[in-house]
Enzyme design. Sequence first.
Site, PDB file in Angstrom:
ATOM      1  N   GLU A 203     -41.546  20.465  12.979  1.00  0.00           N
ATOM      2  CA  GLU A 203     -42.459  20.453  11.843  1.00  0.00           C
ATOM      3  C   GLU A 203     -41.911  20.897  10.492  1.00  0.00           C
ATOM      4  OE1 GLU A 203     -43.157  21.824  14.683  1.00  0.00           O
ATOM      5  OE2 GLU A 203     -44.952  20.726  15.460  1.00  0.00           O
TER       6      GLU A 203
ATOM      7  N   HIS B 117     -55.224  26.806  17.818  1.00  0.00           N
ATOM      8  CA  HIS B 117     -55.751  25.326  17.633  1.00  0.00           C
ATOM      9  C   HIS B 117     -56.921  25.267  17.061  1.00  0.00           C
ATOM     10  CE1 HIS B 117     -52.383  24.839  20.521  1.00  0.00           C
ATOM     11  NE2 HIS B 117     -52.096  23.473  20.292  1.00  0.00           N
TER      12      HIS B 117
HETATM   13  C1  LIG Z   1     -45.094  23.877  16.891  1.00  0.00           C
HETATM   14  C2  LIG Z   1     -46.111  22.945  17.769  1.00  0.00           C
HETATM   15  N1  LIG Z   1     -45.919  21.787  17.688  1.00  0.00           N
HETATM   16  C3  LIG Z   1     -46.696  20.834  18.247  1.00  0.00           C
HETATM   17  C4  LIG Z   1     -47.440  21.401  19.204  1.00  0.00           C
HETATM   18  C5  LIG Z   1     -48.238  20.460  20.148  1.00  0.00           C
HETATM   19  N2  LIG Z   1     -47.739  20.160  21.375  1.00  0.00           N
HETATM   20  C6  LIG Z   1     -47.968  20.945  22.335  1.00  0.00           C
HETATM   21  S1  LIG Z   1     -47.246  21.055  23.824  1.00  0.00           S
HETATM   22  C7  LIG Z   1     -46.439  19.756  23.108  1.00  0.00           C
HETATM   23  C8  LIG Z   1     -45.150  19.322  23.876  1.00  0.00           C
HETATM   24  C9  LIG Z   1     -44.239  20.061  24.325  1.00  0.00           C
HETATM   25  O1  LIG Z   1     -43.377  19.474  24.788  1.00  0.00           O
HETATM   26  P1  LIG Z   1     -42.195  20.133  25.731  1.00  0.00           P
HETATM   27  O2  LIG Z   1     -41.610  21.403  25.042  1.00  0.00           O
HETATM   28  O3  LIG Z   1     -41.213  19.443  26.373  1.00  0.00           O
HETATM   29  O4  LIG Z   1     -43.165  21.120  26.827  1.00  0.00           O
HETATM   30  P2  LIG Z   1     -43.968  20.418  28.052  1.00  0.00           P
HETATM   31  O5  LIG Z   1     -45.096  20.119  27.431  1.00  0.00           O
HETATM   32  O6  LIG Z   1     -43.247  19.081  28.531  1.00  0.00           O
HETATM   33  O7  LIG Z   1     -43.851  21.387  29.353  1.00  0.00           O
HETATM   34  C10 LIG Z   1     -46.725  19.464  21.754  1.00  0.00           C
HETATM   35  C11 LIG Z   1     -45.929  18.620  20.868  1.00  0.00           C
HETATM   36  C12 LIG Z   1     -47.495  22.759  19.469  1.00  0.00           C
HETATM   37  N3  LIG Z   1     -48.538  23.466  20.363  1.00  0.00           N
HETATM   38  N4  LIG Z   1     -46.921  23.641  18.609  1.00  0.00           N
END
Ligand SMILES: Cc1ncc(C[n+]2csc(CCOP(=O)(O)OP(=O)(O)O)c2C)c(N)n1
Lengths: 322, 322, 327, 327
Positions: C61, C130
Amino acid sequence: MKTSKKEKLSLLEKMLMVRAFEEKAGELFQQNLIPGFIHLSIGEEASSVGTCSVLRPDDYVASTHRGHGHLIAKGADPQLMFAELFGKATGYCKGKGGSMHIADFSLGILGANGVVGGGFPIIVGAGLSIKLRNTDQIGVVFFGDGAANRGTFHEAANMAAIWKLPVIFVCENNLYASTTPVAYSLAGGSVAARASAYGIPGHITDGNDILEVRKIVARAVKRAREGKGPSIVENRTYRYRGHFEGDPQKYRSKQEVESFRKKHDPIEKFKRILKKEGTLSDRRYEDMREKVALKIEEAVRSAQEAPLPDPEEALDDLFVNP
Amino acid sequence: MKTSKKEKLSLLEKMLMVRAFEEKAGELFQQNLIPGFIHLSIGEEASSVGTCSVLRPDDYVASTHRGHGHLIAKGADPQLMFAELFGKATGYCKGKGGSMHIADFSLGILGANGVVGGGFPIIVGAGLSIKLRNTDQIGVVFFGDGAANRGTFHEAANMAAIWKLPVIFVCENNLYASTTPVAYSLAGGSVAARASAYGIPGHITDGNDILEVRKIVARAVKRAREGKGPSIVENRTYRYRGHFEGDPQKYRSKQEVESFRKKHDPIEKFKRILKKEGTLSDRRYEDMREKVALKIEEAVRSAQEAPLPDPEEALDDLFVNP
Amino acid sequence: MTHRIMSCSEALAEALLEEMERDDSVFIIGEDIRAHDGIFGQFRGLPKRFPARVIDTPISETCIVGAGLGAALTGMRPLVDMHFADFFTTAMDEIVNQTAKIRYMFGGQAKVPMVIWAPDGGGLRAGAHHSQSLESWFVHTPGLKVVVPSEPADVKGLMKSAIRDDDPVIFFQHKKLFAQTGHVPQEEYLIPIGKGEIKREGAHITLITYSRMTYLCLEAADLLAQEDIEAEVIDLRTLKPLDFDIISRSVKKTYNALVVHEACLTGGFGAEIAARIGEELFDYLDAPVARIGAKDVPVPFSPVMEDFVLPQVADIVESVRKILNRQ
Amino acid sequence: MTHRIMSCSEALAEALLEEMERDDSVFIIGEDIRAHDGIFGQFRGLPKRFPARVIDTPISETCIVGAGLGAALTGMRPLVDMHFADFFTTAMDEIVNQTAKIRYMFGGQAKVPMVIWAPDGGGLRAGAHHSQSLESWFVHTPGLKVVVPSEPADVKGLMKSAIRDDDPVIFFQHKKLFAQTGHVPQEEYLIPIGKGEIKREGAHITLITYSRMTYLCLEAADLLAQEDIEAEVIDLRTLKPLDFDIISRSVKKTYNALVVHEACLTGGFGAEIAARIGEELFDYLDAPVARIGAKDVPVPFSPVMEDFVLPQVADIVESVRKILNRQ
Ligand SMILES: Cc1ncc(C[n+]2csc(CCOP(=O)(O)OP(=O)(O)O)c2C)c(N)n1
Ligand SMILES: Cc1ncc(C[n+]2csc(CCOP(=O)(O)OP(=O)(O)O)c2C)c(N)n1
Ligand SMILES: [Mg+2]
Ligand SMILES: [Mg+2]
């Protein structure tokens, strides 16, 4: 890369101009004629001038708190810079910026930055914009060894790499971030070594050798312009002055500074080469110095004569459409 | 590293427990019994259980939005977790947290985290605290492939490296960050490859092979406990469910999911090994499954019977000294 | 004018469709946009229609916002999707120290035509990470414009203005309003940034509000009408620049004011409004300006607690009664 | 009590010296502390006295704050040095979404005994990135305490309380006050978080202020006294929890109030104070509560413009005259 005689002389002159500007700024600061605080890049001229010498006027540069050299190297006008340092209405930013916040958008200079590491995302945006607008410009972000530890470095390097953006990360590793030695704060041994984490090229240069800087940066420029993506170039250099003017510098010895000045000064080094190969005569060098000194004197004089802003002008320039 | 028969059976049981918890949670969510949204880790059990199996009770874990597995693997009580998922007063966080914000400080679980990449700095702090307090604990931060692109990863890895902190960065690379394939977003090819940028070890495991995860993480644990500093371990795995329950999953095909489930399921894989080497009989497996199912049923039942918080309790727990 | 019924989500997508067709320099950048047209489906149809100008990013971000800025400085008009307003926290330097200040610090050399779009607000049982409403921070940051529409027509008209604006605009949309429907003109139109709207007229008290709380105020006004209390409801739509005229005109008529927002009370934007009304309309007030905001805690997960923490219609009704009984 | 004359900087260092001697779990972490005892010399003697507990970091503010949090959660009592308050922007997620919320989100399981120390304020011709006053953001963030002392004795007593507090405290010190001297008791003492102090008594108007503006208010009060206007000056010292009692008692006596802070006006903490006075002391007010804050622009570099933007003694004097003439 070939560098003509004329180009070489112009490189030397630019380095002299940066140094003269900075020495003058230091002097004026000492005399309390420059408010606030300033960070000088004396000793690092090969990096700023070498890098910008292979850029086009329409290429972008994002600079740092130690930005005077980058600005002059990219073509900025010392007079407008001094006026800004004095807080004058005629300065680059009408006195609103000061040393850490000078920009010249007409020259692609997207600004010095008071926030260490603040330039990384901006240059990614410039790179993306170049891609979207489909031009063959490129963008360079200057940054210090200390800045390489900010999260913005990582996010920007990754993003530039996945999109193969036409940008170059030019690190000026001067061995210290303020009081903190790079050997203490930077894991992995070098900034350039971090490039492999992003699958992009990383180079270390003798950052006090302007021809080497030029050669390596030119390679990165070519790569960027051809759409092959970003590079990291780490120019190993040294700053002679304190982190800021007035820095007590307890973190290093006078001898260390003197030794760098004696052995690795980028201007002396280049001068020696040019003399040896017959490009530069003593006479020519003295002429050049005088010309530069004159230009700086003239810039200071006219900046000093320029008017201060009206206080109320502080309310202007916030919005295009208030 | 040697794993005894008994340990192996307990590893299997833990994986079954994680899966049963998650499947139940999915079911309850479908029935609108769990408010908000939940992220399930079904398919990734070898990573959570394998990693936590080589930790001590007093070691720290920082978890993620997809944290149920980490919590159970580190010893958390499914009943208190379900109660939290239901928003009950008896939940781990008295209903204030929900799925993305469960912690059990008595077990060293410093919390799930709704902010991707939020755990990196926290584990650095835990590692620093261990060092200052001079204990031989360690800290593990779980994170996804997507989280590896946040600046916090970089700052934390660098800081942990320069101070040789006793922490391990355990990546669960499940090939997607929400809708985004890792191949698109992650420069450099792997998370583990980023370790070299910090001069620390980086390993990739078959994250669906619990014994391999255990072996590699155990090595990193040993290193950390001996004061030799951090490591990155990247467990390559896969999630079968959507990013969150209800995810339309247009970014991947059903076949892809089915193929992983058939070929790489961590529980099936481990079961096959245990059966082959004679550690596990069909009977024993069925007993185990029943026991787990019973425990989960019981946890759900008592969580469902538990009272909701009084609305006014929303004003408690903000400060120690209000 | 002919009207159609549309949701806030559709209104947003239509605004962007029109502006992206009109101007090649407009693009959208953020996480997880392409696969599902945005995580709330809010960019419906745009990834397909503008494949090169809807850009998915890594989870970065800080750099996403900074990249938006860099692009805005060099000829583009980005809309940056913050994913959730809660993640503003990860990009505050890029927003506050860079985006908001660059034009000013550089003496007006640059312009930053960027929209930062952020879905905010609670009520979705999404927990403390959130559910936030963070508009106050940006109102307190010189150099930013802050837009907080409630109904679909305003979403569309204000987004079109925001995209065309040469200054950075923080554009909030409440997550619980994506499905909210309303009339939207068929013809092209803009709604100027900096203008509030009276969503219901009334003589006895002015309810000053924005975003989702507009609907709660309208509901409250309906209930109050049964007690012969006529509440005027002002939807500010923009917080900065603030349309203080509309507030002023209304309070000079009703002599009473209540500010309602979802952000927590202390230090919320309600304080600014109440302070200004106090300063500028002191002699018109029959009663103190009252404020309603969320209780001063993070938004809790459990529905019973979340409902207790966030302002409800009953809180508004009760507060109005209290204000008017006082007289 | 015996007193000594000390600067704010010395008072800070003494507070930390005492607390670090008293409690092994207290440590200091931040950038460039060891070489020069902090970039303002504010930790004089501490690196030498506690070599293991004064820790230099890379330039990684996000992780520095988060590491402080992680250490606080696991048995330590960190003081995190933000270097400049302006760089809060780089660690807002760690402060707002993690530090402030963790105890609450986890149902009271954890405590976060951490002090985040931040030198703030303008007047040093340092430009827009090194001159901000950002306290409003944190007052609007449930879960944080916010301390803003002005004089050396308060710096010492409040820092000692902050270090011992089990909750996260944002501790601002104005950069222009480091050299400010004052009496400091010889004996050990604490000043409780959450208590303001009347720094000058007066009958005609209450000046409510904090940090550096306290001195400007005192100067203004001196000037006003020459016109027989007696201004009471309240130094809030802590913004959260707020000592509204002290404000209330004073306004009930003077019937007039002016809030003065250096942060920019719109959405500043003055709005909160003015709104609360309006709500709770409406019937005591002879005139609207007035506010003075910096003009709503980034802090410009050029001294003539910076002085114009930041509040000055003359602004306070003039505002008081206006308020009282009105009657
Ligand atoms: C700083 C931030 N950006 C975006 C999000 C929204 N978000 C929640 S989980 C996720 C994907 C995370 O991917 P990864 O780190 O690969 O973990 P996974 O969900 O695959 O276990 C996103 C974009 C968030 N919670 N926090
Ligand atoms: C985000 C941020 N943190 C800290 C500072 C204070 N600061 C200014 S320059 C500097 C050192 C920068 O070191 P480096 O990146 O190596 O650049 P150099 O000064 O050596 O050119 C620091 C810590 C800052 N301006 N911004
Ligand atoms: Mg450096
Ligand atoms: Mg993933």
